[in-house]
Design an enzyme around this catalytic site. Structure first.
Site, short mmCIF file in Angstrom:
data_model
loop_
_atom_site.label_atom_id
_atom_site.label_comp_id
_atom_site.label_asym_id
_atom_site.label_seq_id
_atom_site.Cartn_x
_atom_site.Cartn_y
_atom_site.Cartn_z
N GLY A 18 0.78 -1.23 0.00
CA GLY A 18 0.00 0.00 0.00
C GLY A 18 0.81 1.28 0.00
CG ASN A 20 2.06 3.05 -5.72
OD1 ASN A 20 2.47 4.04 -6.33
ND2 ASN A 20 2.69 1.90 -5.74
CG LEU A 97 -0.84 -8.39 -7.26
CD1 LEU A 97 -0.13 -9.49 -6.48
CD2 LEU A 97 -0.01 -7.96 -8.47
CG ASN A 114 -2.28 -0.78 -13.18
OD1 ASN A 114 -2.32 -1.06 -11.98
ND2 ASN A 114 -1.40 -1.31 -14.01
CG HIS A 116 3.35 -1.77 -15.47
ND1 HIS A 116 3.02 -3.03 -15.01
CD2 HIS A 116 4.47 -1.91 -16.21
CE1 HIS A 116 3.91 -3.90 -15.48
NE2 HIS A 116 4.79 -3.25 -16.21
CG ASP A 157 0.23 -4.19 -17.54
OD1 ASP A 157 1.03 -5.12 -17.32
OD2 ASP A 157 -0.50 -3.70 -16.67
C1 GRF Z 1 4.69 -1.51 -6.73
O1 GRF Z 1 5.92 -1.74 -7.37
C2 GRF Z 1 3.63 -1.22 -7.78
O2 GRF Z 1 4.13 -0.60 -8.93
C3 GRF Z 1 3.18 -2.57 -8.15
O3 GRF Z 1 3.08 -3.23 -6.88
C4 GRF Z 1 4.17 -2.79 -6.07
C5 GRF Z 1 3.72 -2.60 -4.64
O4 GRF Z 1 2.90 -1.49 -4.58
N1 GRF Z 1 1.94 -2.51 -8.88
P1 GRF Z 1 2.28 -0.96 -3.18
O5 GRF Z 1 3.42 -0.71 -2.23
O6 GRF Z 1 1.36 -2.05 -2.66
O7 GRF Z 1 1.56 0.29 -3.56
#
Ligand code: GRF
Length: 215
Positions: A18, A20, A97, A114, A116, A157
């Site tokens: 989490g 992001n 995911l 999204n 990526h 993607d």
């Molecule tokens: C990150 O590298 C993101 O780009 C990918 O999952 C990884 C973990 O993301 N999609 P987060 O820390 O759960 O946001």
């Protein structure tokens, strides 16, 4: 969004740490994102630390575990029901995911984004998620990688690219050190930025699926 200047409601979908999501929470708090609020955080992983980040921020967090469903269709149906029930304007896949099913992609055209961890079209598509992306980038010997924010369509993607940020690969990088640099220097900056631009109505997609950002 229904009326002019209405606050854009976000659903943030997560699966892991989490960071992001945290970048979005912090950007809203610091008013680097204008006119948007997180209505709900949804995880497919009950152990996702992202849910703890949501709780700490006083946000509604929901875990929808595929393990509790006898079919993917029923899971997808309930996921769409939850999204619809919060009347969200934008779905943000942030370290998520879960692949969005056609019924959700079709219901939210150019309203799902999204992040990526590579410069699409490099190192994306099937099997390219999390650390695997950086393993592939290092194995190819690229000198620059980065991150991409894109709209989500029915192909993995492959939706219109909104923002990208390049990050240098450094001598001796491991997948972990490269991932960390890309998160810090790219992901945590361009995902909030993309949300802010969309909330301000500055993002459009033309008939060739090219994104244009108004000044
Ligand atoms: C990150 O590298 C993101 O780009 C990918 O999952 C990884 C973990 O993301 N999609 P987060 O820390 O759960 O946001």
């Amino acid at each position: 969004m229904s009326e002019e200047n209405k606050t854009m409601k976000l659903a943030v979908l997560v699966s892991g740490g989490g960071t992001n999501l945290q970048a979005i929470i912090d950007a809203i708090a610091k008013k680097q994102i204008h006119g948007a609020e997180i209505a709900v955080v949804i995880s497919n992983n009950e152990n996702a630390y992202a849910l703890k980040r949501a709780e700490a921020a006083g946000l509604m967090g929901i875990c929808l575990s595929p393990k509790k469903y006898d079919s993917r269709d029923n899971f997808n149906h309930d996921l769409k029901d939850i999204l619809d029930s919060f009347h969200v304007d934008l779905i943000v896949l942030a370290g998520c995911l879960m692949q969005m099913p056609p019924e959700i992609v079709d219901a939210y055209p150019n309203r799902i984004i999204n992040i990526h961890p590579a410069l699409i079209p490099s190192f994306c598509g099937k099997g390219c998620y999390g650390l695997h992306v950086h393993e592939k980038a290092l194995a190819r010997g690229v000198k620059v990688s980065g991150a991409t924010v894109h709209f989500v369509n029915s192909d993995l993607d492959a939706g219109p690219i909104i923002l990208q940020q390049a990050v240098n690969v450094e001598e001796g990088d491991t997948p972990e050190t490269l991932q960390k640099r890309i998160m810090e220097q790219a992901e945590w900056k361009i995902l909030p930025k993309a949300i802010d631009l969309i909330a301000q109505g500055k993002v459009s997609v033309d008939e060739n699926n090219i994104v244009h950002i108004a000044k």
